[in-house]
Scaffold this active site. Sequence first.
Site, PDB file in Angstrom:
ATOM      1  N   GLU A   7      -7.153 -18.721   3.224  1.00 58.38           N
ATOM      2  CA  GLU A   7      -7.540 -17.398   2.921  1.00 58.38           C
ATOM      3  C   GLU A   7      -6.485 -16.497   2.179  1.00 58.38           C
ATOM      4  O   GLU A   7      -6.444 -15.276   1.893  1.00 58.38           O
ATOM      5  CB  GLU A   7      -7.870 -16.643   4.131  1.00 58.38           C
ATOM      6  CG  GLU A   7      -9.082 -17.284   4.846  1.00 58.38           C
ATOM      7  CD  GLU A   7     -10.287 -17.578   4.155  1.00 58.38           C
ATOM      8  OE1 GLU A   7     -10.735 -16.714   3.440  1.00 58.38           O
ATOM      9  OE2 GLU A   7     -10.831 -18.773   4.070  1.00 58.38           O
TER      10      GLU A   7
ATOM     11  N   PRO B 224      -7.202 -13.345  -6.470  1.00 51.97           N
ATOM     12  CA  PRO B 224      -8.161 -12.309  -7.235  1.00 51.97           C
ATOM     13  C   PRO B 224      -7.891 -10.986  -7.195  1.00 51.97           C
ATOM     14  O   PRO B 224      -8.552  -9.950  -7.808  1.00 51.97           O
ATOM     15  CB  PRO B 224      -9.450 -12.511  -6.253  1.00 51.97           C
ATOM     16  CG  PRO B 224      -9.173 -13.791  -5.489  1.00 51.97           C
ATOM     17  CD  PRO B 224      -7.625 -13.920  -5.324  1.00 51.97           C
TER      18      PRO B 224
ATOM     19  N   ARG C  67       0.894 -22.938 -25.114  1.00 51.35           N
ATOM     20  CA  ARG C  67       0.635 -23.097 -26.328  1.00 51.35           C
ATOM     21  C   ARG C  67       1.087 -21.781 -27.225  1.00 51.35           C
ATOM     22  O   ARG C  67       1.037 -22.140 -28.567  1.00 51.35           O
ATOM     23  CB  ARG C  67      -0.985 -23.322 -26.612  1.00 51.35           C
ATOM     24  CG  ARG C  67      -1.686 -22.416 -25.994  1.00 51.35           C
ATOM     25  CD  ARG C  67      -3.211 -22.745 -25.852  1.00 51.35           C
ATOM     26  NE  ARG C  67      -3.674 -23.181 -26.948  1.00 51.35           N
ATOM     27  CZ  ARG C  67      -4.190 -22.653 -28.091  1.00 51.35           C
ATOM     28  NH1 ARG C  67      -4.006 -21.471 -28.055  1.00 51.35           N
ATOM     29  NH2 ARG C  67      -4.605 -23.173 -29.275  1.00 51.35           N
TER      30      ARG C  67
ATOM     31  N   ASP D 165      -6.528 -18.419 -33.308  1.00 48.00           N
ATOM     32  CA  ASP D 165      -7.729 -18.479 -32.317  1.00 48.00           C
ATOM     33  C   ASP D 165      -8.177 -16.945 -31.987  1.00 48.00           C
ATOM     34  O   ASP D 165      -7.599 -15.980 -32.103  1.00 48.00           O
ATOM     35  CB  ASP D 165      -6.789 -19.053 -31.142  1.00 48.00           C
ATOM     36  CG  ASP D 165      -6.648 -20.812 -31.333  1.00 48.00           C
ATOM     37  OD1 ASP D 165      -7.521 -21.089 -31.958  1.00 48.00           O
ATOM     38  OD2 ASP D 165      -5.685 -21.082 -30.935  1.00 48.00           O
TER      39      ASP D 165
END
Length: 260
Positions: free
Chosen positions: A115, A88, A153, A168
């Site tokens: 953690e 994160p 992709r 896209d």
Amino acid sequence: MKYGVVSLFPEWVEQVGQFGVLQRALERGKISIEGFNPRDHAMDNHRTVDDRPFGGGPGMLMQIDTTQAALAQAKTALPQAPVVYLSPQGRKLDQRLVGELARLPELILLAGRYEGIDERLVAEQVDFEVSLGDYVLSGGELGAMVLIDAVSRLIPGVLGDQASAEQDSFSNLWLDCPHYTRPVDYHGETVPEVLRSGHHGRIEQWRLRQGIERSWDRRPDLFERRTLSQTELSIVNEHLSTLEKASTTRDGKDDEKPDH
Ligand code: 4GX
């Protein structure tokens, strides 16, 4: 692209290559995915792969030796690969970053559990950190899988039709336009006439307009720090005056709020 994945659950991450376009890409040799499990390097009877954090507190960390050993093995197998740590704290994954990663020949993805990983190992061994977003996952594996899917992709020959990758959402920087298939009438809702007109110029214009209008309505952040082309600007302006008209019509209606 050769992916190496350091994870306590490498078989799970490898499954991303068992379905759909990634399966075909693997079969055609456009990508490869190889797992490296710290547990394979655990020598004690319990095959321990976690360790307690200095300073105490709840939770465990990845045990440093086994993580290091699996990572070293990945680096030997993929000598050109930068090491990406899913966390994160990283740079948030978006299509721009996906595009940058797709140019690399090899990539090692370090998926932590518990953690996290000892900061010294991160500092010494990790090239950069990537985050899936501001929420907490149980481990980096899903992040690694999302990254592998989105990056693969963009590799030439992975999608049957290269044009569809370019069309896209976010490749063109706006949200995608709505799509329709048969039947023409679904539960009383019909397919926009322009899409049945066969007029390719008007269809392209309509799709661009829809994408920009949806972006304005749903993702206003996509307009921050962006210079609009003349066409884009006039689409936004027309959309704004349409919205303006709609709201003044509603405000002016006195049958909606009864008079006292
Ligand atoms: N985008 N997680 C990593 C272990 C961890 C803890 C602290 C570094 C520091 C996540 C995300 C994510 C949960 C994976 C914590 N790593 N990964 N894990 N969001 O939430 O990528």
